[in-house]
Design a protein around this motif. Structure first.
Motif, PDB file in Angstrom:
ATOM      1  N   ALA A   2       0.844  -1.205   0.000  1.00  0.00           N
ATOM      2  CA  ALA A   2       0.000   0.000   0.000  1.00  0.00           C
ATOM      3  C   ALA A   2       0.877   1.253   0.000  1.00  0.00           C
ATOM      4  O   ALA A   2       0.612   2.211  -0.733  1.00  0.00           O
ATOM      5  N   VAL A   3       1.952   1.227   0.793  1.00  0.00           N
ATOM      6  CA  VAL A   3       2.861   2.380   0.829  1.00  0.00           C
ATOM      7  C   VAL A   3       3.498   2.563  -0.552  1.00  0.00           C
ATOM      8  O   VAL A   3       3.625   3.684  -1.062  1.00  0.00           O
ATOM      9  N   THR A   4       3.866   1.446  -1.189  1.00  0.00           N
ATOM     10  CA  THR A   4       4.469   1.524  -2.528  1.00  0.00           C
ATOM     11  C   THR A   4       3.483   2.141  -3.518  1.00  0.00           C
ATOM     12  O   THR A   4       3.850   3.026  -4.307  1.00  0.00           O
ATOM     13  N   ALA A   5       2.223   1.701  -3.459  1.00  0.00           N
ATOM     14  CA  ALA A   5       1.214   2.245  -4.385  1.00  0.00           C
ATOM     15  C   ALA A   5       1.055   3.743  -4.149  1.00  0.00           C
ATOM     16  O   ALA A   5       0.980   4.537  -5.098  1.00  0.00           O
ATOM     17  N   PHE A   6       1.040   4.141  -2.884  1.00  0.00           N
ATOM     18  CA  PHE A   6       0.897   5.566  -2.569  1.00  0.00           C
ATOM     19  C   PHE A   6       2.098   6.354  -3.095  1.00  0.00           C
ATOM     20  O   PHE A   6       1.950   7.419  -3.701  1.00  0.00           O
ATOM     21  N   ARG A   7       3.297   5.801  -2.876  1.00  0.00           N
ATOM     22  CA  ARG A   7       4.505   6.505  -3.346  1.00  0.00           C
ATOM     23  C   ARG A   7       4.478   6.698  -4.856  1.00  0.00           C
ATOM     24  O   ARG A   7       4.881   7.737  -5.372  1.00  0.00           O
ATOM     25  N   ILE A   8       4.016   5.663  -5.558  1.00  0.00           N
ATOM     26  CA  ILE A   8       3.977   5.762  -7.024  1.00  0.00           C
ATOM     27  C   ILE A   8       3.006   6.862  -7.440  1.00  0.00           C
ATOM     28  O   ILE A   8       3.338   7.744  -8.231  1.00  0.00           O
ATOM     29  N   ALA A   9       1.802   6.812  -6.855  1.00  0.00           N
ATOM     30  CA  ALA A   9       0.776   7.794  -7.257  1.00  0.00           C
ATOM     31  C   ALA A   9       1.196   9.209  -6.874  1.00  0.00           C
ATOM     32  O   ALA A   9       0.960  10.159  -7.622  1.00  0.00           O
ATOM     33  N   ALA A  10       1.825   9.357  -5.718  1.00  0.00           N
ATOM     34  CA  ALA A  10       2.121  10.708  -5.227  1.00  0.00           C
ATOM     35  C   ALA A  10       3.436  11.267  -5.765  1.00  0.00           C
ATOM     36  O   ALA A  10       3.516  12.442  -6.116  1.00  0.00           O
ATOM     37  N   PHE A  11       4.460  10.425  -5.824  1.00  0.00           N
ATOM     38  CA  PHE A  11       5.801  10.967  -6.091  1.00  0.00           C
ATOM     39  C   PHE A  11       6.427  10.502  -7.406  1.00  0.00           C
ATOM     40  O   PHE A  11       7.531  10.904  -7.735  1.00  0.00           O
ATOM     41  N   ARG A  12       5.745   9.622  -8.137  1.00  0.00           N
ATOM     42  CA  ARG A  12       6.336   9.190  -9.420  1.00  0.00           C
ATOM     43  C   ARG A  12       5.455   9.585 -10.595  1.00  0.00           C
ATOM     44  O   ARG A  12       5.933   9.686 -11.702  1.00  0.00           O
ATOM     45  N   TRP A  13       4.164   9.757 -10.349  1.00  0.00           N
ATOM     46  CA  TRP A  13       3.295  10.249 -11.421  1.00  0.00           C
ATOM     47  C   TRP A  13       3.380  11.767 -11.443  1.00  0.00           C
ATOM     48  O   TRP A  13       3.359  12.423 -10.397  1.00  0.00           O
ATOM     49  N   THR A  14       3.464  12.321 -12.651  1.00  0.00           N
ATOM     50  CA  THR A  14       3.528  13.778 -12.776  1.00  0.00           C
ATOM     51  C   THR A  14       2.532  14.244 -13.837  1.00  0.00           C
ATOM     52  O   THR A  14       2.081  13.449 -14.664  1.00  0.00           O
TER      53      THR A  14
END
Ligand SMILES: Cc1cc2nc3c(=O)[nH]c(=O)nc-3n(C[C@H](O)[C@H](O)[C@H](O)COP(=O)(O)OP(=O)(O)OC[C@H]3O[C@@H](n4cnc5c(N)ncnc54)[C@H](O)[C@@H]3O)c2cc1C
Length: 612
Positions: free
Chosen positions: A90-102
C-alpha cells in the motif's frame, strides 16, 4: 421606537457576518492548515523513529551482514502473495501515485501528483471556508456577496504569514516536516496566488455592494487598501515563470519590496486586524536574521584583522565548468546545498545562487577529520548570468582566489544507512548531489554504521572531459569501499552516442558555450596534461560510450535485491522522468512487493523549484 423584524434580522445578519469572518479564518488555520502540517510532521516523526530502530539493528561487525544475507536467501524465491506485505504494498502504491506520477504544467515543466493534491486540497479548503455558510436570517440577503466579501479579506490576510514562511530558507514548516524549502516553494506560489484571488473577491465585492459613496477613496485606509491589492497583484504577475527565468534578480527584489508594501498597506487599511499582518514581517525577519548570523559565523574570521572575508579557490575544470573550493568551519549533511555570494562576480549584493556541496566534511576512509574546517567543493556549470560571469572570471584570470560568502547549509537529504542497496543515478552536474551521498555511504559502511551490501553509481556525462570534475573523489571512494560491499561504478559518455544513435530517449542538460572560447587561458601544455589526466581517470573508471538505459539498469538491480532499496537521482528533468517512469512500472510496483520484492524509495533532486 421599536425596529421592524427585517431591520432586526439585518442587524443580526451583520453580527453573524462579523462573527463568521473571524471564526472561519480561525477554523481554516487550525482545522485545515495546522492539521495538515501536523500530519506531515507526524509522518516524519514515524520515519525518524523507524530509522532509529533500523539503525539500532545494524550489526557492528560487517561480516554479520553477509551471514544475514544467507538467512534471507529464501526470500529470493518470490511468487506467492503474502498478506503480511499488504502495508508495504500500500505504501508503494501511494509513493507511485504521489511521487512518481507527474502532470505537465507548461512546455518544459511537470508537477508531482503529490503537489497537485496539496495545491488542490488547499484551494478547495480555502474556497469552502470562504464561500459557504452564507445563509442569512433575512432571506433576501441569501448568497449576498456581503457574506463573503470581507471574509475573503480576513482569510487572505491570515494566509500571509504562512505564505511568507513557505518561502523562507529557514522555516519552521521545513523543520517539522523534513521537506526542503525549495520543495515547499510550489505551495508558496499556490498560496500567494490564492491570496490575490481572495483580495480581488474582497475588492470587487466591496465595490459591488458597499462602496456606493466614492468619498471613500479619499480616505487613507481606502487608499492603502487599493495600493495593497495592486502591490499583491503585481507580486503575482512578476512571479510568473517567464519573468523568473529571464530576470531572476529583478523578480526577487520586486517580490520582497512589493510584498512588504502590501503587508504594510494591510496594517494601515485595517489596523484592528494587524495581527494578521505583522507576523509576516516577523517570519521574514526571523529567516533573514538566522541567515545573517550564520553567514557571519561561517564567513568572517573575527580574530584576523584586515582579512575578514574568507576567500575561495576558483578553477576552470573543463570548458564551461568551474570548481570552487571554500574552507569553512562548518560541517554539513552530505547532499545539502548552500547559497554562494561572490561580490566580485555578482552584479547585485543580494545575488545568491544555490549549489550543492559536492564534498563531504569527513575523510571517506572513515578516519577522523584533522581540522574543524572543511573543504566545501562546488561544481558550477556556466549557464547564464551569474554562473556565466563566474566562468568568465575563471577563464580570464585562471585558477586563483576569489572573495566568496557562503550561506547555508540547506536541504534534508535522505539518510541511506539502513538500505541494503543504494543506486545513484546522475546526469551531468547532478553528480554534485549523488557523489556526497555515495561517499558518505561508503564511509558509513567502513565504520560499520550502515547495512548497505550493494552500491551502484551511474553517471552520464556529455563529454569524456567531464570525468575530471569528480574523477579523483570518485576513485578515492571506490578505493575506500569495504570488502563486504559489492560496488559498481558506471560512467557513460553520451556525446559520442548522440552522434551515432538517432532518436535519443531524453535530452541532456544544455552544454554551456564557454565564453571567449577562442581566448581560453588554458595553454597547450596544460591542455595536454589535462588530456592525459582525463585518459587516466577514464580508464580507471571504466568509462563507456553510450546512454544508460535506466529502466534496464534498475530492473537489473531490483529483481535480485533482498532488502530495502534506495534510488537517488539528480540531473536533467528528462533523466528524472525516465527514473520515475521506470519505478512506477512493474519493476517496483505494489504487486511485486506483495510477492516479496523489496520496497524502493526514490529521492530526486531537481536543481530547481519545479518538479521534473
Ligand atoms: C538546490 C539546488 C542545487 C543546485 N546545485 C547546483 C550545482 O551543484 N551545480 C550547478 O551547476 N547548478 C546547481 N543548481 C542550479 C543553479 O543554482 C542555477 O543554474 C543557477 O542559479 C543559475 O544561475 P545563472 O547565473 O546561470 O542564471 P540566471 O540567469 O541568474 O538564473 C537562471 C535561473 O536560475 C534560477 N535561479 C537563479 N538564482 C536562483 C536562486 N537564488 N534560487 C533559486 N533559483 C535561482 C532561476 O530559475 C532562474 O530563472 C542548483 C539549484 C538548486 C535549486
Amino acid at each position: 421606537m421599536s425596529s421592524s423584524p427585517a431591520a432586526a434580522a439585518a442587524a443580526s445578519d451583520r453580527l453573524r457576518r462579523i462573527y463568521l469572518n473571524v471564526e472561519t479564518t480561525k477554523e481554516l488555520w487550525w482545522a485545515v492548515v495546522s492539521c495538515f502540517i501536523a500530519v506531515l510532521a507526524g509522518v516524519r516523526l514515524v520515519e525518524v523513529f523507524l530509522n532509529v530502530s533500523r539503525k539500532a539493528q545494524i550489526p557492528s561487525d560487517p561480516s554479520a551482514l553477509v551471514e544475514q544475507e544467507k538467512h534471507e536467501e529464501p526470500a529470493r524465491r518470490r511468487g506467492a502473495i503474502a498478506l503480511r506485505r499488504v502495508p508495504q504494498a500500500a505504501v508503494t502504491a501511494f509513493r507511485i501515485a504521489a511521487f512518481r506520477w507527474t502532470v505537465p504544467i507548461g512546455p518544459q515543466a511537470r508537477m508531482l501528483m503529490a503537489d497537485v493534491w496539496v495545491i488542490l486540497g488547499y484551494m478547495a479548503g480555502v474556497l469552502v471556508w470562504d464561500l459557504t455558510r452564507s445563509t442569512h436570517l433575512e432571506p433576501a440577503h441569501n448568497l449576498n456577496t456581503k457574506f463573503y466579501e470581507d471574509r475573503s479579506a480576513h482569510i487572505a490576510s491570515a494566509q500571509i504569514s504562512l505564505v511568507v514562511a513557505l518561502a523562507g530558507k529557514n522555516n519552521v514548516i521545513s523543520f517539522l516536516t523534513g521537506i526542503s524549502h525549495e520543495k515547499l516553494n510550489v505551495v508558496h506560489r499556490a498560496g500567494g496566488r490564492m491570496i490575490v484571488l481572495l483580495l480581488w473577491i474582497h475588492a470587487i465585492g466591496r465595490l459591488y455592494t458597499g462602496i456606493g459613496n466614492f468619498d471613500y477613496f479619499e480616505t487613507t485606509w481606502m487608499k492603502a487598501g487599493l495600493v495593497g491589492v495592486s502591490a499583491y497583484t503585481l507580486v503575482a504577475l512578476l512571479s510568473l515563470r517567464p519573468i523568473r527565468t529571464v530576470a531572476y534578480e529583478f523578480f526577487f527584489i520586486t517580490h520582497i519590496a512589493l510584498t512588504a508594501l502590501a503587508i504594510a498597506c494591510g496594517i494601515v487599511h485595517r489596523p484592528e486586524c494587524q495581527h494578521y499582518f505583522w507576523p509576516g514581517f516577523v517570519v521574514w525577519a526571523f529567516d533573514r536574521t538566522l541567515r545573517l548570523l550564520r553567514l557571519l559565523t561561517i564567513n568572517l574570521r573575527w580574530w584576523r584583522r584586515g582579512d575578514k572575508l574568507v576567500k575561495g579557490h576558483v578553477e576552470l575544470i573543463s570548458p564551461g565548468t568551474v570548481r570552487l573550493t571554500l574552507r569553512r568551519p562548518i560541517a554539513w549533511t552530505p547532499g545539502q546545498h548552500a547559497y554562494l555570494i561572490l561580490p566580485s562576480v555578482s552584479t547585485l549584493p543580494s545575488e545568491a545562487h544555490p549549489f550543492t556541496i559536492s564534498s563531504i566534511p569527513y575523510p571517506v576512509d572513515g578516519s577522523e577529520a584533522k581540522s574543524k574546517e572543511h573543504d566545501m567543493v562546488f561544481i558550477v556549470r556556466g549557464m547564464n548570468g551569474f554562473t556565466k560571469r563566474l566562468h568568465q572570471h575563471a577563464d580570464e584570470k585562471g585558477s586563483g582566489s576569489v572573495t566568496a560568502i557562503v550561506d547555508g547549509c540547506y536541504g534534508y537529504p535522505p539518510d541511506l544507512a539502513t538500505y541494503s542497496t543504494s543506486v545513484f543515478i546522475a546526469g551531468g552536474s547532478g553528480v554534485t548531489y549523488t557523489l556526497p551521498l555515495f561517499m558518505n555511504l561508503i564511509r558509513m559502511a567502513r565504520l560499520g554504521k550502515s547495512s548497505v551490501r550493494r552500491i551502484v553509481f551511474i553517471w552520464a556525462i556529455r563529454d569524456r572531459d567531464h570525468v575530471r570534475w569528480i574523477g579523483e573523489s570518485l576513485l578515492q571512494a571506490v578505493d575506500a569501499a569495504p570488502a563486504h560491499v559489492s560496488l559498481e561504478v558506471k560512467v557513460f559518455v553520451t556525446r559520442a552516442a548522440m552522434e551515432t544513435v538517432p532518436g535519443l530517449e531524453y535530452a541532456e542538460e544544455p552544454s554551456p558555450t564557454p565564453p571567449n572560447a577562442s581566448n581560453s587561458s588554458i595553454s597547450d601544455k596544460q591542455a595536454e596534461k589535462k588530456l592525459s589526466d582525463v585518459e587516466t581517470l577514464a580508464t580507471a573508471l571504466n568509462v563507456q560510450v553510450g546512454r544508460p538505459d535506466v529502466a534496464q539498469l534498475l530492473r537489473h538491480e531490483i529483481e535480485p535485491a533482498l532488502g530495502r532499496i534506495s534510488v537517488n537521482v539528480a540531473g536533467p528533468a528528462p533523466l528524472a522522468r525516465a527514473v520515475r517512469e521506470a519505478l512506477a512500472s512493474d519493476i517496483a510496483g505494489p504487486v511485486g512487493v506483495l510477492k516479496g520484492a523489496p520496497t524502493v524509495n526514490l529521492h530526486i533532486e531537481t536543481f530547481g523549484v519545479v518538479g521534473a
